[in-house]
Design a protein around this motif. Structure first.
Motif, PDB file in Angstrom:
ATOM      1  N   THR A 182       0.846  -1.197   0.000  1.00 23.14           N
ATOM      2  CA  THR A 182       0.000   0.000   0.000  1.00 23.14           C
ATOM      3  C   THR A 182       0.881   1.246   0.000  1.00 23.14           C
ATOM      4  O   THR A 182       1.921   1.266   0.649  1.00 23.14           O
ATOM      5  CB  THR A 182      -0.922   0.057   1.241  1.00 23.14           C
ATOM      6  N   LEU A 186       4.546   4.140  -4.205  1.00 22.69           N
ATOM      7  CA  LEU A 186       5.167   2.888  -4.666  1.00 22.69           C
ATOM      8  C   LEU A 186       4.943   2.620  -6.140  1.00 22.69           C
ATOM      9  O   LEU A 186       3.840   2.824  -6.661  1.00 22.69           O
ATOM     10  CB  LEU A 186       4.616   1.713  -3.860  1.00 22.69           C
ATOM     11  N   ILE A 198       9.137   5.604  -4.840  1.00 19.99           N
ATOM     12  CA  ILE A 198      10.157   4.572  -4.596  1.00 19.99           C
ATOM     13  C   ILE A 198       9.636   3.237  -5.116  1.00 19.99           C
ATOM     14  O   ILE A 198       8.458   3.107  -5.465  1.00 19.99           O
ATOM     15  CB  ILE A 198      10.528   4.435  -3.094  1.00 19.99           C
ATOM     16  N   SER A 201       9.353  -2.972  -2.566  1.00 22.25           N
ATOM     17  CA  SER A 201      10.296  -4.089  -2.450  1.00 22.25           C
ATOM     18  C   SER A 201       9.869  -5.127  -1.410  1.00 22.25           C
ATOM     19  O   SER A 201      10.152  -6.315  -1.553  1.00 22.25           O
ATOM     20  CB  SER A 201      11.688  -3.563  -2.070  1.00 22.25           C
ATOM     21  N   LEU A 248       1.131  -4.353   3.595  1.00 24.86           N
ATOM     22  CA  LEU A 248       2.455  -3.775   3.853  1.00 24.86           C
ATOM     23  C   LEU A 248       2.315  -2.266   3.842  1.00 24.86           C
ATOM     24  O   LEU A 248       1.932  -1.686   2.820  1.00 24.86           O
ATOM     25  CB  LEU A 248       3.438  -4.205   2.761  1.00 24.86           C
ATOM     26  N   GLY A 249       2.593  -1.631   4.962  1.00 26.12           N
ATOM     27  CA  GLY A 249       2.552  -0.169   5.031  1.00 26.12           C
ATOM     28  C   GLY A 249       1.179   0.338   5.429  1.00 26.12           C
ATOM     29  O   GLY A 249       0.219  -0.425   5.585  1.00 26.12           O
ATOM     30  N   ALA A 251       0.282   1.370   8.198  1.00 28.95           N
ATOM     31  CA  ALA A 251      -0.118   0.787   9.476  1.00 28.95           C
ATOM     32  C   ALA A 251      -0.020   1.773  10.623  1.00 28.95           C
ATOM     33  O   ALA A 251      -0.586   1.556  11.684  1.00 28.95           O
ATOM     34  CB  ALA A 251       0.762  -0.430   9.776  1.00 28.95           C
ATOM     35  N   VAL A 253       0.275   5.923  12.241  1.00 27.01           N
ATOM     36  CA  VAL A 253      -0.726   6.866  12.737  1.00 27.01           C
ATOM     37  C   VAL A 253      -0.936   8.081  11.829  1.00 27.01           C
ATOM     38  O   VAL A 253      -1.729   8.962  12.142  1.00 27.01           O
ATOM     39  CB  VAL A 253      -0.329   7.356  14.158  1.00 27.01           C
ATOM     40  N   ASP A 257      -2.329   6.604   6.679  1.00 26.78           N
ATOM     41  CA  ASP A 257      -2.263   5.230   7.171  1.00 26.78           C
ATOM     42  C   ASP A 257      -3.687   4.716   7.362  1.00 26.78           C
ATOM     43  O   ASP A 257      -4.303   4.870   8.419  1.00 26.78           O
ATOM     44  CB  ASP A 257      -1.441   5.167   8.463  1.00 26.78           C
ATOM     45  N   LYS A 281       6.672  -2.096  15.379  1.00 26.08           N
ATOM     46  CA  LYS A 281       5.705  -1.610  16.376  1.00 26.08           C
ATOM     47  C   LYS A 281       4.263  -1.535  15.869  1.00 26.08           C
ATOM     48  O   LYS A 281       3.363  -2.050  16.539  1.00 26.08           O
ATOM     49  CB  LYS A 281       6.173  -0.235  16.880  1.00 26.08           C
ATOM     50  N   PRO A 297       4.034  -3.129   9.185  1.00 22.77           N
ATOM     51  CA  PRO A 297       4.535  -1.782   8.917  1.00 22.77           C
ATOM     52  C   PRO A 297       5.274  -1.729   7.586  1.00 22.77           C
ATOM     53  O   PRO A 297       5.837  -2.732   7.131  1.00 22.77           O
ATOM     54  CB  PRO A 297       5.505  -1.508  10.063  1.00 22.77           C
ATOM     55  N   GLY A 298       5.296  -0.547   6.993  1.00 22.14           N
ATOM     56  CA  GLY A 298       5.862  -0.414   5.655  1.00 22.14           C
ATOM     57  C   GLY A 298       7.372  -0.388   5.581  1.00 22.14           C
ATOM     58  O   GLY A 298       7.946  -0.731   4.534  1.00 22.14           O
ATOM     59  N   PRO A 300      10.827  -1.524   5.207  1.00 21.24           N
ATOM     60  CA  PRO A 300      11.153  -2.859   4.694  1.00 21.24           C
ATOM     61  C   PRO A 300      11.603  -3.848   5.767  1.00 21.24           C
ATOM     62  O   PRO A 300      11.143  -4.980   5.801  1.00 21.24           O
ATOM     63  CB  PRO A 300      12.270  -2.567   3.684  1.00 21.24           C
ATOM     64  N   SER A 302      11.030  -3.762   8.917  1.00 18.42           N
ATOM     65  CA  SER A 302       9.916  -4.035   9.826  1.00 18.42           C
ATOM     66  C   SER A 302       9.020  -5.121   9.228  1.00 18.42           C
ATOM     67  O   SER A 302       8.633  -6.070   9.913  1.00 18.42           O
ATOM     68  CB  SER A 302       9.113  -2.760  10.064  1.00 18.42           C
ATOM     69  N   ARG A 342      11.029  -1.254  23.746  1.00 17.75           N
ATOM     70  CA  ARG A 342      10.513  -2.341  22.905  1.00 17.75           C
ATOM     71  C   ARG A 342      11.526  -3.473  22.787  1.00 17.75           C
ATOM     72  O   ARG A 342      12.734  -3.201  22.726  1.00 17.75           O
ATOM     73  CB  ARG A 342      10.203  -1.820  21.499  1.00 17.75           C
TER      74      ARG A 342
HETATM   75  N1  LIG Z   1       4.266   9.866  14.516  1.00 19.84           N
HETATM   76  C1  LIG Z   1       4.639   8.606  14.374  1.00 19.84           C
HETATM   77  N2  LIG Z   1       5.162   8.216  13.215  1.00 19.84           N
HETATM   78  C2  LIG Z   1       5.552   6.957  13.043  1.00 19.84           C
HETATM   79  C3  LIG Z   1       5.451   6.045  14.111  1.00 19.84           C
HETATM   80  C4  LIG Z   1       4.866   6.464  15.314  1.00 19.84           C
HETATM   81  O1  LIG Z   1       4.720   5.705  16.285  1.00 19.84           O
HETATM   82  N3  LIG Z   1       4.469   7.767  15.392  1.00 19.84           N
HETATM   83  N4  LIG Z   1       5.925   4.778  13.938  1.00 19.84           N
HETATM   84  C5  LIG Z   1       7.009   4.601  13.005  1.00 19.84           C
HETATM   85  C6  LIG Z   1       7.302   3.243  12.825  1.00 19.84           C
HETATM   86  S1  LIG Z   1       8.021   2.412  14.115  1.00 19.84           S
HETATM   87  C7  LIG Z   1       7.120   2.604  11.644  1.00 19.84           C
HETATM   88  S2  LIG Z   1       7.642   0.970  11.472  1.00 19.84           S
HETATM   89  C8  LIG Z   1       6.537   3.270  10.507  1.00 19.84           C
HETATM   90  C9  LIG Z   1       5.540   2.335   9.839  1.00 19.84           C
HETATM   91  O2  LIG Z   1       4.623   3.050   9.200  1.00 19.84           O
HETATM   92  P1  LIG Z   1       3.577   2.483   8.147  1.00 19.84           P
HETATM   93  O3  LIG Z   1       3.296   1.073   8.331  1.00 19.84           O
HETATM   94  O4  LIG Z   1       2.446   3.405   8.152  1.00 19.84           O
HETATM   95  O5  LIG Z   1       4.402   2.537   6.822  1.00 19.84           O
HETATM   96  P2  LIG Z   1       4.397   3.599   5.685  1.00 19.84           P
HETATM   97  O6  LIG Z   1       4.341   4.962   6.275  1.00 19.84           O
HETATM   98  O7  LIG Z   1       3.401   3.239   4.691  1.00 19.84           O
HETATM   99  O8  LIG Z   1       5.830   3.308   5.131  1.00 19.84           O
HETATM  100  C10 LIG Z   1       6.993   3.446   5.881  1.00 19.84           C
HETATM  101  C11 LIG Z   1       8.183   3.516   4.935  1.00 19.84           C
HETATM  102  O9  LIG Z   1       8.282   2.320   4.234  1.00 19.84           O
HETATM  103  C12 LIG Z   1       8.157   2.523   2.822  1.00 19.84           C
HETATM  104  N5  LIG Z   1       7.385   1.433   2.247  1.00 19.84           N
HETATM  105  C13 LIG Z   1       6.083   1.186   2.451  1.00 19.84           C
HETATM  106  N6  LIG Z   1       5.710   0.104   1.754  1.00 19.84           N
HETATM  107  C14 LIG Z   1       6.784  -0.337   1.119  1.00 19.84           C
HETATM  108  C15 LIG Z   1       7.034  -1.396   0.217  1.00 19.84           C
HETATM  109  N7  LIG Z   1       6.060  -2.279  -0.119  1.00 19.84           N
HETATM  110  N8  LIG Z   1       8.287  -1.565  -0.276  1.00 19.84           N
HETATM  111  C16 LIG Z   1       9.266  -0.697   0.077  1.00 19.84           C
HETATM  112  N9  LIG Z   1       9.088   0.328   0.919  1.00 19.84           N
HETATM  113  C17 LIG Z   1       7.868   0.528   1.424  1.00 19.84           C
HETATM  114  C18 LIG Z   1       7.445   3.837   2.715  1.00 19.84           C
HETATM  115  O10 LIG Z   1       7.683   4.465   1.506  1.00 19.84           O
HETATM  116  C19 LIG Z   1       8.007   4.594   3.892  1.00 19.84           C
HETATM  117  O11 LIG Z   1       9.258   5.125   3.565  1.00 19.84           O
HETATM  118  O12 LIG Z   1       5.927   4.474  10.877  1.00 19.84           O
HETATM  119  C20 LIG Z   1       6.756   5.324  11.672  1.00 19.84           C
HETATM  120  N10 LIG Z   1       6.105   6.568  11.856  1.00 19.84           N
END
Ligand SMILES: Nc1nc2c(c(=O)[nH]1)N[C@H]1C(S)=C(S)[C@@H](COP(=O)(O)OP(=O)(O)OC[C@H]3O[C@@H](n4cnc5c(N)ncnc54)[C@H](O)[C@@H]3O)O[C@H]1N2
Ligand code: MOO
Length: 405
Positions: A182, A186, A198, A201, A248-249, A251, A253, A257, A281, A297-298, A300, A302, A342
């Motif tokens: 998601t 992407l 990006i 992956s 994926l992603g 997830a 706040v 998300d 997380k 979480p998004g 990679p 994670s 954690r």
């Molecule tokens: N204010 C806060 N911000 C964030 C927190 C928080 O507690 N408070 N938690 C952080 C943590 S820990 C994580 S882990 C990330 C996870 O966030 P999401 O699941 O919402 O992920 P995205 O925002 O969609 O993406 C994060 C990052 O990864 C890249 N991404 C997403 N999907 C893919 C994919 N299929 N292949 C490659 N890369 C991907 C995306 O472009 C982002 O760069 O949230 C923090 N923020």
């Protein structure tokens, strides 16, 4: 919502998970599948006393004192049955795998015989009763249990099942796993990336790990950060009868998300969200009808660490497989700092010292976006929440990802 300890989250994920139903597959499709029932032989192997060599079926008493001359009264090859009987002073030409004729009790190999006229041979070596014979049932008898329920079928098992006259086998159905990326940013690998974009992956690693855990994986593509796009992919997952949907992603706040709100709006009941784990997380677990939904979480690393720790045990349970995760201990190759609130799964290299003991060295950078260091990691060092710093040489718990040479 408070963060849930990793062990509690895993317990809840597996609480009511069990092996899926049974299906029958042809032997050629059964490699690597998990046997759903004990399998008994439908026949005896060999079904008759068979010759193990090319030669002559003889009465051992006739060839105790050599050289003895015997009359050749016929021949029998594999697939034939000799209808007569070998009387004293007689023999039957026989080939490997052929049933032993009545009256005979041993094989004289042809290297130990020479012609003695048109229809006779001379035995040059003595033979004892039972020589070069495979008694009926040497391998197994009808009704013997050849393979036990739960066996992960390999080459030997498949040949054994075939020999026992099974054309197919009852196996546990593979879990069907949908993998959905998601994010508006992407694009699929191999395409032009525009400004701010990006390459997606995570799904490739997640799918590979899921396949290794015995799942059938369906790539559900990339959903955009909109309710309509997410709902359309959710419908695709339901239509494909996914047992498990992995997102994926999306997830966390942020305003984009949307996975959790959109899926709960479609009737998903949320089991847990947010784990006291680094990385990983914002992981989520919910159910929509019979489908389990794991929102990873998004970042990679994670996604991939959550897949090892949660998705694999779930898929192995659904697939009736033994749990494959290898946890052990290693000595630290370099010091590590104290842990935050954690449980921390630190990417590390893994080597053996000169005595063969495992040495794990954490990578300096544990940022959850760095795919290169995940690809290089042989192990995850497990650190409890709020664990103190540790020195090189201290013993730590590890999850092995790749066995060191
Ligand atoms: N204010 C806060 N911000 C964030 C927190 C928080 O507690 N408070 N938690 C952080 C943590 S820990 C994580 S882990 C990330 C996870 O966030 P999401 O699941 O919402 O992920 P995205 O925002 O969609 O993406 C994060 C990052 O990864 C890249 N991404 C997403 N999907 C893919 C994919 N299929 N292949 C490659 N890369 C991907 C995306 O472009 C982002 O760069 O949230 C923090 N923020
Ligand atoms: O938990 Mo996030 O996965 O730290 O990056």
């Amino acid at each position: 919502m408070a963060m849930m300890p990793v062990a509690d989250a895993l317990g809840r994920l597996l609480a009511d998970a069990g092996a899926l139903e049974t299906e029958t597959v042809a032997l050629h499709d059964a490699r690597g599948r998990v046997l759903a029932d004990d399998i008994a032989a439908l026949r005896t192997q060999p079904p008759f006393t068979a010759s193990a060599m090319d030669g002559y079926a003889v009465r051992a008493a006739d060839v105790g004192g050599t050289p003895a001359t015997l009359e050749v009264i016929g021949a029998v090859a594999a697939g034939e049955v000799f209808s007569g009987r070998v009387e004293p002073g007689q023999t039957v030409r026989i080939f490997t795998g052929a049933p032993l004729p009545d009256g005979a009790d041993a094989i004289l190999i042809q290297e130990d015989a020479e012609p003695a006229g048109e229809q006779a041979i001379r035995a040059l070596e003595p033979v004892v009763a039972g020589r070069y014979l495979r008694p009926a049932g040497l391998d197994f008898a009808e009704g013997d249990v050849l393979l036990e329920k739960g066996t992960v079928l390999d080459a030997g098992h498949l040949s054994l099942a075939a020999a026992g006259n099974h054309a197919g086998l009852p196996v546990i159905r593979r879990p069907i796993v949908g993998v959905l990326a998601t994010g508006d940013e992407l694009v699929a690998p191999g395409n032009e990336t525009g400004p701010g974009q990006i390459v997606a992956s995570n799904g490739y690693g997640v799918a590979a790990i899921a396949r290794d855990a015995g799942a059938e994986v369906i790539d559900l593509g990339i959903a955009r950060d909109s309710a309509a796009s997410l709902e359309a992919r959710l419908d695709a997952a339901l239509a494909a009868k996914c047992d498990v949907l992995i997102t994926l992603g999306g997830a966390s706040v942020g305003d984009h998300d949307l996975v959790r709100p959109v899926f709960t709006g479609r009737g998903m009941t949320l089991d847990f969200y947010k784990i006291a784990m680094r990385p990983g997380k914002p992981m989520m677990f919910g159910r929509l009808g019979a489908m389990r939904v794991l929102g990873l979480p998004g970042n990679p690393v994670s996604s991939l660490v959550c897949t090892h720790l949660f998705v694999v045990p779930l898929l192995e349970t659904l697939g009736g497989r033994p749990q494959s995760q290898r946890r052990t201990v290693a000595r630290l190759g370099a010091p590590i700092g104290k842990t935050g609130p954690r449980e921390h799964y630190m990417r590390a290299s893994l080597e053996r010292d000169e005595r063969g003991a495992l040495v794990a060295t954490a990578f300096d950078n544990q940022d959850s976006s760095i795919i290169r260091l995940y690809a290089a990691a042989d192990a995850l060092i497990v650190r409890a929440p709020d664990a103190p710093a540790a020195e090189a040489g201290e013993t730590v718990e590890i999850v092995v990802l790749r066995e060191p040479r």
